[in-house]
Scaffold this motif. Structure first.
Motif, short mmCIF file in Angstrom:
data_model
loop_
_atom_site.label_atom_id
_atom_site.label_comp_id
_atom_site.label_asym_id
_atom_site.label_seq_id
_atom_site.Cartn_x
_atom_site.Cartn_y
_atom_site.Cartn_z
N GLU A 182 -16.83 46.34 40.71
CA GLU A 182 -16.44 47.74 40.62
C GLU A 182 -16.22 48.34 42.01
O GLU A 182 -15.28 49.11 42.21
CB GLU A 182 -17.50 48.54 39.87
N MET A 223 -4.69 51.45 37.18
CA MET A 223 -4.64 52.84 36.76
C MET A 223 -4.24 53.03 35.31
O MET A 223 -4.52 54.06 34.71
CB MET A 223 -3.69 53.63 37.67
N HIS A 224 -3.55 52.06 34.73
CA HIS A 224 -3.09 52.21 33.35
C HIS A 224 -3.81 51.26 32.40
O HIS A 224 -3.43 51.15 31.24
CB HIS A 224 -1.58 52.01 33.27
N ASP A 240 -9.78 49.95 31.08
CA ASP A 240 -11.14 49.78 31.59
C ASP A 240 -11.25 50.17 33.07
O ASP A 240 -11.86 49.46 33.86
CB ASP A 240 -11.58 48.32 31.41
N ILE A 241 -10.65 51.29 33.44
CA ILE A 241 -10.69 51.74 34.82
C ILE A 241 -12.13 52.17 35.16
O ILE A 241 -12.75 52.87 34.37
CB ILE A 241 -9.75 52.94 35.04
N GLY A 256 -15.10 54.45 36.44
CA GLY A 256 -15.18 55.89 36.26
C GLY A 256 -14.60 56.71 37.39
O GLY A 256 -13.84 57.65 37.17
N ARG A 257 -14.96 56.36 38.63
CA ARG A 257 -14.47 57.15 39.77
C ARG A 257 -12.96 57.08 39.88
O ARG A 257 -12.29 58.06 40.22
CB ARG A 257 -15.13 56.67 41.06
N THR A 294 -10.90 56.74 37.41
CA THR A 294 -10.35 57.58 36.35
C THR A 294 -10.21 59.02 36.84
O THR A 294 -9.19 59.67 36.61
CB THR A 294 -11.26 57.54 35.11
N GLU A 295 -11.24 59.51 37.53
CA GLU A 295 -11.20 60.87 38.06
C GLU A 295 -10.08 61.03 39.08
O GLU A 295 -9.34 62.02 39.07
CB GLU A 295 -12.54 61.23 38.69
N HIS A 345 -7.40 59.18 39.38
CA HIS A 345 -6.11 59.03 38.72
C HIS A 345 -5.73 60.31 38.01
O HIS A 345 -4.57 60.73 38.05
CB HIS A 345 -6.16 57.86 37.73
N ASP A 346 -6.70 60.95 37.36
CA ASP A 346 -6.42 62.21 36.65
C ASP A 346 -5.97 63.29 37.64
O ASP A 346 -5.04 64.06 37.35
CB ASP A 346 -7.66 62.68 35.89
N HIS A 399 -2.49 62.42 38.75
CA HIS A 399 -1.56 62.70 37.65
C HIS A 399 -1.24 64.20 37.60
O HIS A 399 -0.08 64.59 37.45
CB HIS A 399 -2.19 62.23 36.34
#
Length: 211
Positions: A63, A119-120, A123-124, A126-127, A129-130, A132-133, A136
């Protein structure tokens, strides 16, 4: 501190940075080949040509590697979309603006296919994901600004909806682009541009006619 030790510090740091870059490059290859979930630190170490013990000197687990790799890619992606979605000259045709933006984004993703894989994927970490959001959201805002330039009188809600459609079309096309190579990849890139231009052109024409 003796001079030799003073010099050794920067050299050790430089060697460490090279080793980290080597491990991240190996991780990118493994993540693209097997996906994040199925990959392992042992596989990354093998790809890098080092022992697992060497890898653990720099990263405690898979990770941590993904997060460091993702951080660097997100930073570079921000620079890319800053250039790709910079304010356009009033005389710039829609086709040119769309083509330039698509070319720059596609070039980044082709150069760093692991960005799409991380990114897509489902199973990204957690950090990531934040991050990437946040990326985005910023990217959508820049797309909205670009569309608003060509549709200056359109309601904000319409511009936002159009931006989301464009972004969705781009992501769908990107997956096809990355799954092909050579002339077929180039053909899909052109198809993606055609789809976006044909979607936006009637709106732009209507806006220009009403002006």
């Amino acid at each position: 501190m003796p001079v030799d030790q003073e010099k050794a510090g920067p050299r050790r740091q430089a060697r460490g940075e090279r080793r980290i870059a080597q491990l991240l490059e190996a991780a990118a290859s493994v993540f693209c080949t097997t996906g994040y979930t199925a990959s392992s630190t042992n596989a990354i170490a093998r790809e890098a040509g080092v022992s697992p013990g060497t890898l653990y000197q720099f990263f405690p687990n898979k990770e941590a590697i993904a997060i460091e790799l993702g951080d660097r890619l997100v930073h570079e992606m921000r620079d890319t979309y800053g250039e790709a979605l910079a304010p356009v000259d009033p005389s710039t045709p829609l086709e040119e603006a769309v083509g330039t933006a698509v070319d720059r984004f596609i070039a980044f993703n082709c150069q760093h296919p692991v960005f799409f894989a991380l990114m897509h994927g489902p199973d990204i970490p957690g950090r990531l994901t934040e991050e990437h959001d946040a990326l985005h959201a910023n990217l959508l805002a820049r797309v909205e600004a670009l569309i608003a330039f060509y549709l200056p009188d359109a309601p904000t809600t319409d511009v936002a909806r159009t931006a989301r459609m464009c972004f969705g079309l781009y992501k769908a096309g990107l997956e096809l682009v990355l799954s092909h190579e050579g002339t077929e990849r180039e053909a899909y890139i052109q198809e993606l541009k055609n789809v976006l231009i044909r979607y936006l052109a009637p709106m732009v024409s209507a806006a220009q006619g009403a002006a």
